[in-house]
Design a protein around this motif. Structure first.
Motif, PDB file in Angstrom:
ATOM      1  N   VAL A 165      -9.058   6.380  -5.409  1.00  0.00           N
ATOM      2  CA  VAL A 165      -9.826   7.352  -6.444  1.00  0.00           C
ATOM      3  C   VAL A 165     -10.195   8.653  -5.576  1.00  0.00           C
ATOM      4  N   ALA A 166     -10.795   8.481  -4.438  1.00  0.00           N
ATOM      5  CA  ALA A 166     -10.991   9.666  -3.566  1.00  0.00           C
ATOM      6  C   ALA A 166     -10.016  10.218  -2.790  1.00  0.00           C
ATOM      7  N   LYS A 167      -8.982  10.002  -3.189  1.00  0.00           N
ATOM      8  CA  LYS A 167      -7.547  10.420  -2.670  1.00  0.00           C
ATOM      9  C   LYS A 167      -7.369  10.318  -1.212  1.00  0.00           C
ATOM     10  N   VAL A 168      -7.755   9.189  -0.577  1.00  0.00           N
ATOM     11  CA  VAL A 168      -7.382   8.855   0.759  1.00  0.00           C
ATOM     12  C   VAL A 168      -6.994   7.322   0.783  1.00  0.00           C
ATOM     13  N   ALA A 169      -6.041   7.047   1.665  1.00  0.00           N
ATOM     14  CA  ALA A 169      -5.535   5.600   1.894  1.00  0.00           C
ATOM     15  C   ALA A 169      -5.762   5.170   3.289  1.00  0.00           C
ATOM     16  N   PHE A 170      -6.082   3.918   3.672  1.00  0.00           N
ATOM     17  CA  PHE A 170      -6.238   3.461   4.995  1.00  0.00           C
ATOM     18  C   PHE A 170      -5.598   1.981   4.795  1.00  0.00           C
TER      19      PHE A 170
ATOM     20  N   PRO B 282       1.797  12.256  -3.274  1.00  0.00           N
ATOM     21  CA  PRO B 282       1.669  13.500  -2.527  1.00  0.00           C
ATOM     22  C   PRO B 282       0.155  13.820  -2.547  1.00  0.00           C
ATOM     23  N   GLU B 283      -0.784  13.473  -3.533  1.00  0.00           N
ATOM     24  CA  GLU B 283      -2.098  13.751  -3.563  1.00  0.00           C
ATOM     25  C   GLU B 283      -2.993  12.997  -2.540  1.00  0.00           C
ATOM     26  N   ILE B 284      -2.546  12.056  -2.259  1.00  0.00           N
ATOM     27  CA  ILE B 284      -3.344  11.081  -1.455  1.00  0.00           C
ATOM     28  C   ILE B 284      -2.968  11.303   0.232  1.00  0.00           C
ATOM     29  N   VAL B 285      -4.266  11.501   0.810  1.00  0.00           N
ATOM     30  CA  VAL B 285      -4.320  11.673   2.207  1.00  0.00           C
ATOM     31  C   VAL B 285      -3.973  10.251   2.733  1.00  0.00           C
ATOM     32  N   SER B 286      -2.874  10.003   3.429  1.00  0.00           N
ATOM     33  CA  SER B 286      -2.580   8.736   3.905  1.00  0.00           C
ATOM     34  C   SER B 286      -2.873   8.665   5.581  1.00  0.00           C
ATOM     35  N   LEU B 287      -3.853   7.793   5.429  1.00  0.00           N
ATOM     36  CA  LEU B 287      -4.282   7.541   7.019  1.00  0.00           C
ATOM     37  C   LEU B 287      -3.748   6.012   7.064  1.00  0.00           C
ATOM     38  N   ALA B 288      -2.977   5.611   6.415  1.00  0.00           N
ATOM     39  CA  ALA B 288      -2.354   4.203   6.318  1.00  0.00           C
ATOM     40  C   ALA B 288      -1.149   3.975   7.286  1.00  0.00           C
TER      41      ALA B 288
ATOM     42  N   LEU C 257       0.862  -1.270   0.013  1.00  0.00           N
ATOM     43  CA  LEU C 257      -0.039  -0.057  -0.093  1.00  0.00           C
ATOM     44  C   LEU C 257       0.845   1.298   0.014  1.00  0.00           C
ATOM     45  N   PHE C 258       2.050   1.107   0.473  1.00  0.00           N
ATOM     46  CA  PHE C 258       2.873   2.493   0.837  1.00  0.00           C
ATOM     47  C   PHE C 258       3.266   3.172  -0.529  1.00  0.00           C
ATOM     48  N   ALA C 259       3.373   2.442  -1.479  1.00  0.00           N
ATOM     49  CA  ALA C 259       3.763   2.937  -2.657  1.00  0.00           C
ATOM     50  C   ALA C 259       2.882   4.004  -3.339  1.00  0.00           C
ATOM     51  N   VAL C 260       1.580   3.713  -3.334  1.00  0.00           N
ATOM     52  CA  VAL C 260       0.350   4.383  -3.547  1.00  0.00           C
ATOM     53  C   VAL C 260      -0.189   5.383  -2.457  1.00  0.00           C
ATOM     54  N   ALA C 261      -0.155   4.992  -1.262  1.00  0.00           N
ATOM     55  CA  ALA C 261      -0.694   5.850  -0.317  1.00  0.00           C
ATOM     56  C   ALA C 261       0.631   6.976  -0.054  1.00  0.00           C
ATOM     57  N   SER C 262       1.678   6.922  -0.617  1.00  0.00           N
ATOM     58  CA  SER C 262       2.526   7.947  -0.350  1.00  0.00           C
ATOM     59  C   SER C 262       2.757   9.037  -1.466  1.00  0.00           C
TER      60      SER C 262
ATOM     61  N   CYS D 229      -1.092   9.887  13.015  1.00  0.00           N
ATOM     62  CA  CYS D 229       0.207  10.555  13.473  1.00  0.00           C
ATOM     63  C   CYS D 229       0.625  11.487  12.421  1.00  0.00           C
ATOM     64  N   HIS D 230       0.602  11.245  11.101  1.00  0.00           N
ATOM     65  CA  HIS D 230       1.452  11.927  10.094  1.00  0.00           C
ATOM     66  C   HIS D 230       0.743  13.351   9.469  1.00  0.00           C
ATOM     67  N   PRO D 231      -0.326  13.268   8.792  1.00  0.00           N
ATOM     68  CA  PRO D 231      -1.059  14.383   8.369  1.00  0.00           C
ATOM     69  C   PRO D 231      -1.382  15.521   9.079  1.00  0.00           C
ATOM     70  N   THR D 232      -1.357  16.662   8.348  1.00  0.00           N
ATOM     71  CA  THR D 232      -1.720  17.821   9.350  1.00  0.00           C
ATOM     72  C   THR D 232      -3.376  17.693   9.659  1.00  0.00           C
ATOM     73  N   PRO D 233      -3.760  18.326  10.687  1.00  0.00           N
ATOM     74  CA  PRO D 233      -5.293  17.992  11.117  1.00  0.00           C
ATOM     75  C   PRO D 233      -6.234  18.345   9.730  1.00  0.00           C
ATOM     76  N   GLU D 234      -5.996  19.554   9.177  1.00  0.00           N
ATOM     77  CA  GLU D 234      -6.803  19.746   8.014  1.00  0.00           C
ATOM     78  C   GLU D 234      -6.817  18.597   7.003  1.00  0.00           C
ATOM     79  N   ARG D 235      -5.481  18.128   6.753  1.00  0.00           N
ATOM     80  CA  ARG D 235      -5.445  16.834   5.883  1.00  0.00           C
ATOM     81  C   ARG D 235      -6.440  15.471   6.226  1.00  0.00           C
TER      82      ARG D 235
END
Ligand code: PMP
Length: 426
Positions: A372-377, A51-57, A44-49, A398-404
C-alpha cells in the motif's frame, strides 16, 4: 454443474482444454511433485514488478551498465563468422574454448583449474539441481547458512533433503556453530551430504566470509568428510577491495565450486558452471545430458566471443560502480528512516542488505502494508527452510535508481514505525 470435457467449451476461437483440477492431476503426480511449491519470492514478483511499486525485492542484475550495441556486435559477429557451430548441438560438458576462459576467470580468485574439470551449466541454478540429484537421498542432511539462498533451498527440498541451518554473524558462517551442527546431526544418526554456502556477498545477508574462517570451515569439513558446495555468483562484485581467495583455491578435492555469468555479464545468457573434483565430473555430465543434452552453444559462444574481444574486466568495474552508488543510497536512507531498534548488514559488494527488526514484527504480515505504501521487500522466512526469520527481511539495491531506493526505504521505514507504534514496541 458443468461436466469436464477435453476440447469442448469454446469461447470465440479459443478452445478450452481440461484444467488440472478436472483431470484430478494432483492425485496422479509422483511423490516428489509434492515438494514443488512456488517460493515466497516468486509470488511476490507479480506485485513487486508493478511500475508504481519500488521493488527492493527482486535480485535482478542491473543491465543499464551493459552497452547493448556492443552486445549486438558480439552476437552479430558470432552468427556471421561461426553460425553453423553456434546454432548446432554441442558438448554435454560445455564448449572447450569457454571452459578455458572460465579457468582464466577463476584464476582471479586464486583458483588453479583445468578446463577438463569444468562442466558448463544452464546458469548455476542448474548446477545446484544436478548436484542435488547426484548426492541427495530423501532424509539426507544438507547444511546451509542461516539464512540461505531461496533458490537453493527450493532445490534441496525438492530432493527431500533435511535442511539444517547453521548460524552466521556479520562475518558469515560461524565455524563453531558448524562444529555443533555437525555433532548434533551425527548424534541423530543422519547422513550429511554437503555444506552449501555463499562466501562472497551472501544472498540474502550480503556478508563476506573472511579468509581465516574459510580455512577453518574447510578444515572442519575435510576432517568430517563433508563436501563443500561453494556458490560464488557475486565474488567479482566487491566494491572496495577484491574478495579473499575462493575456498576452492585451497582445496580441489573437497570443494565443488559454482560460478555464473549472470551477474558479471547478463543472466539472459543462462550460462554458469561447476568446477568439480575429477571423480564427480562424469556423473555431473551424465546428469546434465539427461536434462538438457548440452548447454546452449549459442550463448556459450556469445560469452566466449565477448570475453575474447571485449574489456570484460572494465565492464565488471562499471557494474560495481553502479551497485556501489545504490548500496550507499540504501545504507544512508536506512540510517535516516529506519527505527533505532532495527539492525542491518553493511555489504561490501553484491546486491543485498539483511535487516533485523524487533522480534514482535512479522515481516510477512507487514508486506501488504508495504505494498500500500508502494514498496516491496522479501520477508525473512523465505530464506529459511524451517519457518524461522519472521522478523527479518531482505532488501536488494541492485535494480532501482538511487532516488527510488531512497523513496522506497523511507516509505518502508514509515510502515515499520507505524507497526511498532500499534504494537507499542520501543
Ligand atoms: N546462487 C545464488 C546465490 C544466486 O543468488 C543465484 C541467482 N540469484 C543463483 C545461484 C542462480 O544464478 P544463475 O542460475 O542465474 O547462474
Amino acid at each position: 454443474m458443468s461436466s469436464p470435457v477435453s476440447r469442448s467449451s469454446s469461447e470465440g476461437n479459443v478452445t478450452r482444454l481440461r484444467t488440472g483440477a478436472d483431470l484430478n492431476l494432483p492425485q496422479r503426480f509422483a511423490h516428489r511433485a509434492e515438494m514443488m511449491k512456488a517460493s515466497e519470492i516468486r509470488s511476490l514478483f507479480a506485485v513487486a514488478s508493478r511500475p508504481e511499486i519500488v521493488s527492493l525485492a527482486g535480485g535482478m542484475p542491473n543491465l543499464s551498465a551493459l552497452p547493448m550495441d556492443m552486445m549486438a556486435g558480439v552476437v552479430e559477429k558470432l552468427i556471421a563468422s561461426n553460425g553453423a557451430e553456434a546454432l548446432q548441438y554441442g558438448s554435454g560438458q560445455g564448449h572447450p574454448k569457454l571452459r578455458e576462459q572460465i579457468c582464466e576467470m577463476m584464476a582471479l580468485e586464486g583458483i588453479k583449474a583445468h578446463p577438463d574439470d569444468v562442466v558448463v551449466t544452464t546458469g548455476s541454478q542448474q548446477a545446484l539441481d544436478l548436484i542435488s540429484r547426484i548426492f541427495i537421498d530423501p532424509g539426507d542432511v544438507v547444511l546451509v547458512e542461516a539464512p540461505s539462498y531461496v533458490g537453493a533451498l527450493g532445490t534441496f527440498k525438492q530432493y527431500e533433503a533435511s535442511v539444517v541451518h547453521v548460524a552466521m554473524d556479520e562475518d558469515g558462517l560461524i565455524p563453531e556453530a558448524l562444529r555443533n551442527a555437525i555433532a548434533e546431526v551425527q548424534a541423530r544418526g543422519q547422513k550429511i551430504k554437503f555444506l552449501y554456502l555463499i562466501p562472497n556477498y551472501q544472498n540474502p545477508a550480503g556478508v563476506l566470509l573472511p579468509a581465516e574462517r574459510r580455512t577453518e570451515i574447510l578444515e572442519i569439513c575435510q576432517k568430517e568428510k563433508i563436501f563443500v558446495v561453494e556458490d560464488n555468483p557475486y565474488g567479482l562484485l566487491g566494491f572496495d577491495k577484491p574478495s579473499p581467495n575462493a575456498m576452492r583455491a585451497s582445496d580441489s578435492e573437497n570443494v565443488i565450486y559454482l560460478g555464473s555469468f549472470s551477474k558479471t555479464i547478463a543472466p539472459g545468457f543462462r550460462v554458469g558452471w561447476a568446477l568439480v573434483p575429477p571423480s564427480l565430473k562424469e556423473k555431473l555430465v551424465i546428469a546434465s545430458e539427461s536434462s538438457i543434452l548440452c548447454p546452449s552453444n549459442f550463448t556459450q559462444l556469445a560469452i566466449s566471443g565477448y570475453l575474447a574481444d571485449q574489456p570484460w574486466r572494465d565492464q565488471i568495474a562499471s557494474f560495481c560502480k553502479l551497485y556501489k552508488v545504490r548500496r550507499d543510497a540504501m545504507l544512508e536512507s536506512l540510517d535516516a528512516h529506519f527505527p533505532k531498534s532495527a539492525t542491518w548488514t553493511k555489504p561490501g559488494g553484491g546486491f543485498y542488505v539483511w535487516v533485523t527488526l524487533p522480534p514482535e514484527i512479522d515481516t510477512t504480515a507487514l508486506m501488504p502494508k508495504a505494498i500500500v505504501a508502494k514498496v516491496a521487500f522479501v520477508p525473512g522466512t523465505a530464506f529459511y527452510a524451517d519457518g524461522f526469520g519472521s522478523w527479518s527481511m531482505r532488501l536488494s539495491y541492485c535494480h532501482p535508481t538511487p532516488e527510488r531506493i531512497r523513496e522506497g526505504v523511507k516509505a518502508l521505514g514509515g510502515v515499520i514505525k507505524t507497526e511498532m507504534e500499534i504494537r507499542e514496541i520501543q
